[in-house]
Scaffold this active site. Structure first.
Site, mmCIF file in Angstrom:
data_model
loop_
_atom_site.group_PDB
_atom_site.id
_atom_site.type_symbol
_atom_site.label_atom_id
_atom_site.label_comp_id
_atom_site.label_asym_id
_atom_site.label_seq_id
_atom_site.Cartn_x
_atom_site.Cartn_y
_atom_site.Cartn_z
ATOM 1 N N HIS A 89 57.079 71.090 52.961
ATOM 2 C CA HIS A 89 58.023 72.109 52.522
ATOM 3 C C HIS A 89 58.671 71.815 51.172
ATOM 4 O O HIS A 89 59.695 72.407 50.811
ATOM 5 C CB HIS A 89 59.099 72.300 53.606
ATOM 6 N N LYS A 91 59.381 71.898 47.197
ATOM 7 C CA LYS A 91 59.349 72.960 46.198
ATOM 8 C C LYS A 91 59.935 72.387 44.914
ATOM 9 O O LYS A 91 61.095 72.617 44.603
ATOM 10 C CB LYS A 91 60.168 74.158 46.662
ATOM 11 N N ASP A 96 56.423 67.714 31.768
ATOM 12 C CA ASP A 96 56.430 66.759 30.652
ATOM 13 C C ASP A 96 57.193 65.477 30.963
ATOM 14 O O ASP A 96 57.742 64.840 30.057
ATOM 15 C CB ASP A 96 57.018 67.424 29.398
#
Length: 184
Positions: A89, A91, A96
């Site tokens: 789960h 996210k 960079d």
């Protein structure tokens, strides 16, 4: 710099991805946005390293879904998580090596009330980079996993069964509730 975003998530993510010049590391439960995926394909074709960690289920991997094998063909790395009954789960995205984007926003076309936090805090970046590398070492490449068909999303762990009267159920639906019906 810390910045909170509460609207226009896809537009903000598109701009951030387009601005990336060195690397893109993504840990995402569900990724079905063709707009964001197209940006990743262009970045990979330009030689920017893309590493993507995903939940292995039918939400991400289906006949009408994104062509993750194309990203691999362009030099990207796609690794998948599949443990029955457990949801990957996460996210978050690291751009960079110096910009973290995290929050409730899945990279889907759903219109939810989500949030994003953009940060360049060194301590947060180290924690998320370490988490990314830890999971990257545990997940499988798609070609290896492709021999096993993806299961349905493990939503059953997210919801408790509730018995409801017809009146309560009808009232909930009329007020916009999303319900799943199971007849015993």
């Amino acid at each position: 710099m810390n910045k909170a975003i509460f609207q226009n998530h896809a537009k903000v993510m598109s701009a951030l991805l387009r601005g990336s010049t060195e690397s893109i590391d993504i840990a995402m439960c569900w990724f079905t946005s063709p707009v964001l995926f197209e940006i990743l394909l262009k970045k990979a074709a330009a030689g920017i390293p893309i590493r993507l960690l995903l939940q292995y289920d039918q939400a991400n991997f289906n006949s009408k879904g994104l062509k993750f094998l194309e990203l691999i063909r362009l030099g990207g790395q796609v690794l998948v998580f599949h443990k029955p009954g457990i949801l990957f789960h996460h996210k978050f995205v690291i751009l960079d090596s110096n910009k973290l984007i995290t929050g409730s926003y899945n990279w889907t076309q759903a219109r939810n009330k989500d949030n994003l936090l953009i940060s360049d805090d060194p301590e947060l970046l180290i924690a998320y980079k370490n988490t990314f590398e830890c999971w990257r070492g545990k997940l499988e490449p798609i070609p290896k996993r492709k021999k096993v068909p993806p299961p349905p999303p493990p939503f059953y762990n997210l919801f408790e069964p509730v018995l409801a009267s017809r009146y309560d159920l009808r009232h909930s639906i009329l007020w916009g509730a999303r319900v799943w019906l199971s007849i015993y």
